[in-house]
Design a protein around this motif. Structure first.
Motif, PDB file in Angstrom:
ATOM      1  N   ARG A 515       0.822  -1.216   0.000  1.00 38.12           N
ATOM      2  CA  ARG A 515       0.000   0.000   0.000  1.00 38.12           C
ATOM      3  C   ARG A 515       0.852   1.261   0.000  1.00 38.12           C
ATOM      4  N   ASN A 516       1.994   1.213   0.676  1.00 37.91           N
ATOM      5  CA  ASN A 516       2.851   2.396   0.778  1.00 37.91           C
ATOM      6  C   ASN A 516       3.866   2.497  -0.346  1.00 37.91           C
ATOM      7  N   GLY A 517       3.712   1.660  -1.373  1.00 36.04           N
ATOM      8  CA  GLY A 517       4.515   1.823  -2.586  1.00 36.04           C
ATOM      9  C   GLY A 517       5.957   1.383  -2.476  1.00 36.04           C
ATOM     10  N   HIS A 518       6.236   0.351  -1.673  1.00 36.04           N
ATOM     11  CA  HIS A 518       7.620  -0.107  -1.508  1.00 36.04           C
ATOM     12  C   HIS A 518       7.966  -1.317  -2.371  1.00 36.04           C
ATOM     13  N   LEU A 519       6.976  -1.946  -2.997  1.00 37.70           N
ATOM     14  CA  LEU A 519       7.223  -3.202  -3.710  1.00 37.70           C
ATOM     15  C   LEU A 519       7.207  -2.989  -5.225  1.00 37.70           C
ATOM     16  N   TYR A 520       8.229  -3.563  -5.910  1.00 40.32           N
ATOM     17  CA  TYR A 520       8.396  -3.349  -7.349  1.00 40.32           C
ATOM     18  C   TYR A 520       8.782  -4.661  -8.044  1.00 40.32           C
ATOM     19  N   ILE A 521       8.602  -4.661  -9.355  1.00 45.40           N
ATOM     20  CA  ILE A 521       9.101  -5.724 -10.218  1.00 45.40           C
ATOM     21  C   ILE A 521      10.214  -5.126 -11.080  1.00 45.40           C
ATOM     22  N   LEU A 522      11.361  -5.815 -11.149  1.00 48.30           N
ATOM     23  CA  LEU A 522      12.460  -5.337 -11.993  1.00 48.30           C
ATOM     24  C   LEU A 522      12.224  -5.754 -13.438  1.00 48.30           C
ATOM     25  N   GLU A 523      12.291  -4.792 -14.336  1.00 48.45           N
ATOM     26  CA  GLU A 523      12.224  -5.093 -15.759  1.00 48.45           C
ATOM     27  C   GLU A 523      13.641  -5.195 -16.290  1.00 48.45           C
ATOM     28  N   THR A 524      13.970  -6.325 -16.879  1.00 45.73           N
ATOM     29  CA  THR A 524      15.279  -6.487 -17.514  1.00 45.73           C
ATOM     30  C   THR A 524      15.046  -6.802 -18.986  1.00 45.73           C
ATOM     31  N   PRO A 525      16.013  -6.500 -19.832  1.00 46.47           N
ATOM     32  CA  PRO A 525      15.804  -6.665 -21.272  1.00 46.47           C
ATOM     33  C   PRO A 525      15.608  -8.126 -21.663  1.00 46.47           C
ATOM     34  N   LEU A 526      14.736  -8.332 -22.639  1.00 45.39           N
ATOM     35  CA  LEU A 526      14.525  -9.673 -23.189  1.00 45.39           C
ATOM     36  C   LEU A 526      15.494  -9.957 -24.343  1.00 45.39           C
ATOM     37  N   PHE A 527      15.899  -8.881 -25.030  1.00 50.04           N
ATOM     38  CA  PHE A 527      16.752  -9.054 -26.217  1.00 50.04           C
ATOM     39  C   PHE A 527      17.909  -8.057 -26.187  1.00 50.04           C
ATOM     40  N   ARG A 528      19.012  -8.498 -26.785  1.00 48.00           N
ATOM     41  CA  ARG A 528      20.128  -7.581 -27.111  1.00 48.00           C
ATOM     42  C   ARG A 528      20.316  -7.633 -28.619  1.00 48.00           C
ATOM     43  N   VAL A 529      20.204  -6.472 -29.253  1.00 50.07           N
ATOM     44  CA  VAL A 529      20.370  -6.368 -30.707  1.00 50.07           C
ATOM     45  C   VAL A 529      21.585  -5.483 -30.956  1.00 50.07           C
ATOM     46  N   ARG A 530      22.563  -5.998 -31.713  1.00 51.54           N
ATOM     47  CA  ARG A 530      23.789  -5.197 -31.895  1.00 51.54           C
ATOM     48  C   ARG A 530      24.457  -5.498 -33.225  1.00 51.54           C
ATOM     49  N   ASN A 531      25.227  -4.510 -33.696  1.00 51.94           N
ATOM     50  CA  ASN A 531      26.151  -4.707 -34.809  1.00 51.94           C
ATOM     51  C   ASN A 531      27.532  -4.283 -34.323  1.00 51.94           C
ATOM     52  N   LYS A 532      28.466  -4.055 -35.195  1.00 55.68           N
ATOM     53  CA  LYS A 532      29.828  -3.729 -34.762  1.00 55.68           C
ATOM     54  C   LYS A 532      29.920  -2.359 -34.110  1.00 55.68           C
ATOM     55  N   LYS A 533      28.937  -1.488 -34.383  1.00 56.18           N
ATOM     56  CA  LYS A 533      29.004  -0.117 -33.859  1.00 56.18           C
ATOM     57  C   LYS A 533      28.091   0.103 -32.651  1.00 56.18           C
ATOM     58  N   ASP A 534      26.875  -0.406 -32.699  1.00 57.96           N
ATOM     59  CA  ASP A 534      25.868  -0.069 -31.695  1.00 57.96           C
ATOM     60  C   ASP A 534      25.270  -1.318 -31.040  1.00 57.96           C
ATOM     61  N   THR A 535      24.831  -1.112 -29.789  1.00 54.71           N
ATOM     62  CA  THR A 535      24.129  -2.160 -29.047  1.00 54.71           C
ATOM     63  C   THR A 535      22.836  -1.566 -28.491  1.00 54.71           C
ATOM     64  N   ILE A 536      21.716  -2.260 -28.728  1.00 51.43           N
ATOM     65  CA  ILE A 536      20.412  -1.797 -28.225  1.00 51.43           C
ATOM     66  C   ILE A 536      19.787  -2.920 -27.403  1.00 51.43           C
ATOM     67  N   TYR A 537      19.367  -2.581 -26.194  1.00 52.05           N
ATOM     68  CA  TYR A 537      18.685  -3.554 -25.334  1.00 52.05           C
ATOM     69  C   TYR A 537      17.179  -3.333 -25.456  1.00 52.05           C
ATOM     70  N   CYS A 538      16.434  -4.411 -25.634  1.00 52.17           N
ATOM     71  CA  CYS A 538      15.005  -4.319 -25.909  1.00 52.17           C
ATOM     72  C   CYS A 538      14.209  -5.063 -24.840  1.00 52.17           C
ATOM     73  N   TYR A 539      13.140  -4.421 -24.372  1.00 53.36           N
ATOM     74  CA  TYR A 539      12.322  -4.979 -23.302  1.00 53.36           C
ATOM     75  C   TYR A 539      11.048  -5.639 -23.824  1.00 53.36           C
ATOM     76  N   THR A 540      10.735  -5.420 -25.092  1.00 55.60           N
ATOM     77  CA  THR A 540       9.557  -6.041 -25.709  1.00 55.60           C
ATOM     78  C   THR A 540       9.915  -6.445 -27.129  1.00 55.60           C
ATOM     79  N   ASP A 541       9.056  -7.264 -27.714  1.00 56.23           N
ATOM     80  CA  ASP A 541       9.294  -7.677 -29.102  1.00 56.23           C
ATOM     81  C   ASP A 541       9.156  -6.489 -30.047  1.00 56.23           C
ATOM     82  N   GLU A 542       8.281  -5.551 -29.691  1.00 57.08           N
ATOM     83  CA  GLU A 542       8.119  -4.346 -30.508  1.00 57.08           C
ATOM     84  C   GLU A 542       9.416  -3.532 -30.540  1.00 57.08           C
ATOM     85  N   GLU A 543      10.070  -3.397 -29.377  1.00 54.14           N
ATOM     86  CA  GLU A 543      11.356  -2.692 -29.328  1.00 54.14           C
ATOM     87  C   GLU A 543      12.410  -3.438 -30.140  1.00 54.14           C
ATOM     88  N   ARG A 544      12.348  -4.781 -30.116  1.00 51.68           N
ATOM     89  CA  ARG A 544      13.301  -5.587 -30.902  1.00 51.68           C
ATOM     90  C   ARG A 544      13.154  -5.302 -32.394  1.00 51.68           C
TER      91      ARG A 544
END
Length: 634
Positions: A515-544
């Motif tokens: 009730r006092n707002g102390h409990l949370y769920i941690l969101e961690t990425p489901l996917f890592r998408v990368r090439n030689k230059k950039d890395t993007i972490y994605c939390y949903t399939d849409e972000e992927r």
């Protein structure tokens, strides 16, 4: 590079103007910043500071309606009070220590007395607009990060008197912020409950209360589970409501001059003490204080002249006198409760009998677990010396921060406890965490389903007992060691089951935490998408899909099945400044007992039928307004 000690001279000294100081030290004015995932984050304080001014107008007898519209990144508040005097429109929102509340004749019992609130909103906004309507004329001023960018002359208007303020929080200060509707609704409802007769139209919905704190407790409780009807007592400058339910813990809502004092203070302490003394005197029995207050739900509102809070954010009332009478708040609250609660119990024998039965039940439960509690605490004390489950941090939420001896601040350290499954996940978090304020508690496989069990199981089950001691909540929330308790499990079936079992534990035995707002769920990425230059972490399939489109043909795609697969070097980015947390929020009409009975009880065919008929994809599930318990996709 900083000046060397021998170069310390006149050039080393600089004075900041009001907006520079607010932007450099925002915590002094609005508490913590945050991203909106906690109900006391800075963006909600900004909303409060603006609405407080409109409420003060209503309290003084000007304006019965306030219009509030809040979109993803924009806030609009329009009241129908007297309107800021047109010649002072700019000064009132951009000059510290300028306002109408220093004259106590104009604002007798106001929330904000220091002329700071609206200026802080202005300084911490990318865009800020104030418009005053007064006696057939209007004036507008616009600002960016506190700097005046546009000013209009006084022009005729047919609009009713009042003030309009529009602002957009600065996204360089409040990073990745978002407004959570439930937190805003709670804010608005509190204003309505504390100002009977006031109508607040919030995003097209009408908020109105006729019975004050009685309505508040009716909204916060499940009427069917109450042991007796809500006791509602009103007097000059004080209002009390209380009852007893069937859930563990104590639940209080305390207010001073309409301000929700989330950390209580002298008025709440006086209420808790007076209830115990009155009940003991009425029944002429020396009940334990913990038995009287077990499962209590209460609310208190007081109005005082020139209240003294322990910080600018006004979350805790200090010890003050009730001017001009000179009576302390503690004795004022205590005397009112002792007289009026005693009278009520004498007049309502059925309520008195039900109250006594509830106290006696708590007494029996306490005595029943006394033996096992003593043994469990001794075991926990020994385990704490070498507790392999807990990787503790150096500072804790219940550590007091003092600016100096004469000025105790109510500000606390922001600390986090991650509850993880297994050694691999806890290992990654332990290595990558900030050891100053982030701790890790490792579960051994799936915890016990504790639905329907008594609190005795918390002491009999070693894992639950150690977790209770790690949090230090055996005797209440006052000693809580971490203000964010984050369930960090894998995004698979087993991880979801463990998450559900831990939610059951907290809702069953420590609902105050939720009730006092102390409990949370941690969101961690489901996917890592990368090439030689950039890395993007994605939390949903849409972000992927977006990441694949952005990085071009044939990027490397990794699907993280468990937290243990994420290297510590990567993990530190997900539990740092930009950590994504989903708060666990109980809807106003949610019954915890019914909720747990449905999800964790022995009604498997009913659940199975529901799942078959209501199967949704994840993004739809997260946005379903009919779910009683929200936690992203939990």
């Amino acid at each position: 590079m900083a000046d060397a000690p021998h170069n310390y001279n006149e050039d080393s000294i600089r004075s900041l103007d009001w907006r520079e100081h607010i932007r450099l030290r925002p915590g002094m004015y609005i508490g913590k910043l945050g991203d909106g995932s906690s109900q006391d984050d800075g963006i909600y304080v900004l909303v409060k500071e603006v609405i407080d001014n409109s409420i003060d107008e209503h309290v003084m007898g000007f304006g019965k309606t306030i219009e509030v519209n809040i979109s993803e990144h924009r806030v609009e508040v329009r009241d129908y009070g007297r309107g800021i005097p047109l010649g002072k429109v700019i000064d009132c929102v951009s000059k510290i220590n300028t306002g109408g509340k220093y004259d106590s004749g104009a604002f007798q019992k106001s929330v904000g007395l220091n002329g700071v609130g609206t200026k802080a909103v202005n300084a911490l906004s990318n865009y800020f607009k104030v418009q005053s309507y007064r006696d057939g004329k209007t004036k507008i001023a616009e600002f960016q990060q506190g700097i005046l960018t546009k000013e209009s002359n006084e022009t005729p208007t047919t609009q009713r008197n009042g003030t309009m303020i529009i602002f957009e929080p600065d996204n360089t200060v409040f990073k990745n912020y978002r407004f959570i509707p439930q937190f805003l609704e709670n804010q608005i409802w509190n204003y309505a409950f504390l100002n009977a007769g006031l109508t607040i139209n919030f995003n097209g919905q009408k908020f109105f209360s006729q019975n004050g704190l009685l309505d508040l407790l009716q909204r916060k409780t499940n009427i069917e589970s109450l042991r007796y009807p809500i006791i509602h007592l009103k007097g000059d400058d004080i209002e009390i409501a209380l009852t007893h339910g069937n859930e563990y813990g104590e639940e209080y809502y305390s207010f001073v001059n309409g301000q929700y004092t989330t950390q209580g203070g002298t008025h709440l302490a006086a209420m808790r003490e007076a209830i115990v003394e009155t009940v003991r005197d009425f029944f002429k029995e020396k009940f334990e204080a913990s038995d009287i207050r077990a499962s209590i739900v209460g609310a208190i509102s007081v109005r005082v002249q020139e209240p003294v809070f322990e910080s600018q954010t006004k979350t805790k009332l200090g010890s003050i006198n009730m001017a001009p009478e000179g009576q302390s708040v503690r004795s004022f609250v205590g005397d009112f409760i002792k007289k009026n609660l005693d009278n009520y119990l004498h007049k309502n024998k059925e309520t008195a009998d039900a109250l006594k039965k509830r106290i006696q039940q708590s007494e029996r439960e306490r005595k029943d677990i006394a033996g096992i509690k003593k043994l469990a605490n001794e075991r926990a004390k020994k385990a704490n010396l070498h507790n392999k489950k807990l990787r503790d941090c150096h500072i804790h939420y219940n550590d007091v921060i003092k600016v100096d001896k004469n000025n105790p601040e109510d500000k606390r350290y922001e600390t986090t406890l991650f509850i993880t499954e297994g050694d691999s996940a806890s290992g990654s978090i332990t290595i990558s965490r900030n050891v100053q304020h982030q701790a890790v508690f490792s579960l051994r496989g799936k915890p016990l389903n504790c639905f329907g069990l008594t609190k005795k199981i918390v002491y009999e089950n070693e894992e639950f007992n150690l977790l209770q001691h790690a949090l230090d909540i055996e005797d209440g929330m006052e000693t809580l060691r971490y203000n964010k308790i984050v369930i960090a499990t894998d995004a698979d079936v087993d991880g979801m089951h463990i998450r559900l079992l831990m939610l059951t534990f907290f809702l069953q035995f420590f609902p105050d935490l939720v009730r006092n707002g102390h409990l949370y769920i941690l969101e961690t990425p489901l996917f890592r998408v990368r090439n030689k230059k950039d890395t993007i972490y994605c939390y949903t399939d849409e972000e992927r899909q977006k990441a694949i489109k952005k990085l071009g043909p044939k990027p490397e795609i990794t699907r993280f099945k468990g937290l243990g697969e994420i290297s510590p070097n990567e993990f530190k980015d997900f539990i740092g400044e930009d950590m994504r947390l989903e708060p666990i929020i109980l809807h106003k009409d949610t019954s915890i007992s019914k909720l747990l009975s449905y999800y964790m009880g022995k009604n498997t065919p009913e659940r199975q039928k529901f799942i078959i008929e209501n199967l949704r994809i994840e993004k739809d599930l997260a946005n379903d307004d009919n779910l009683p318990l929200e936690a992203g996709a939990a």
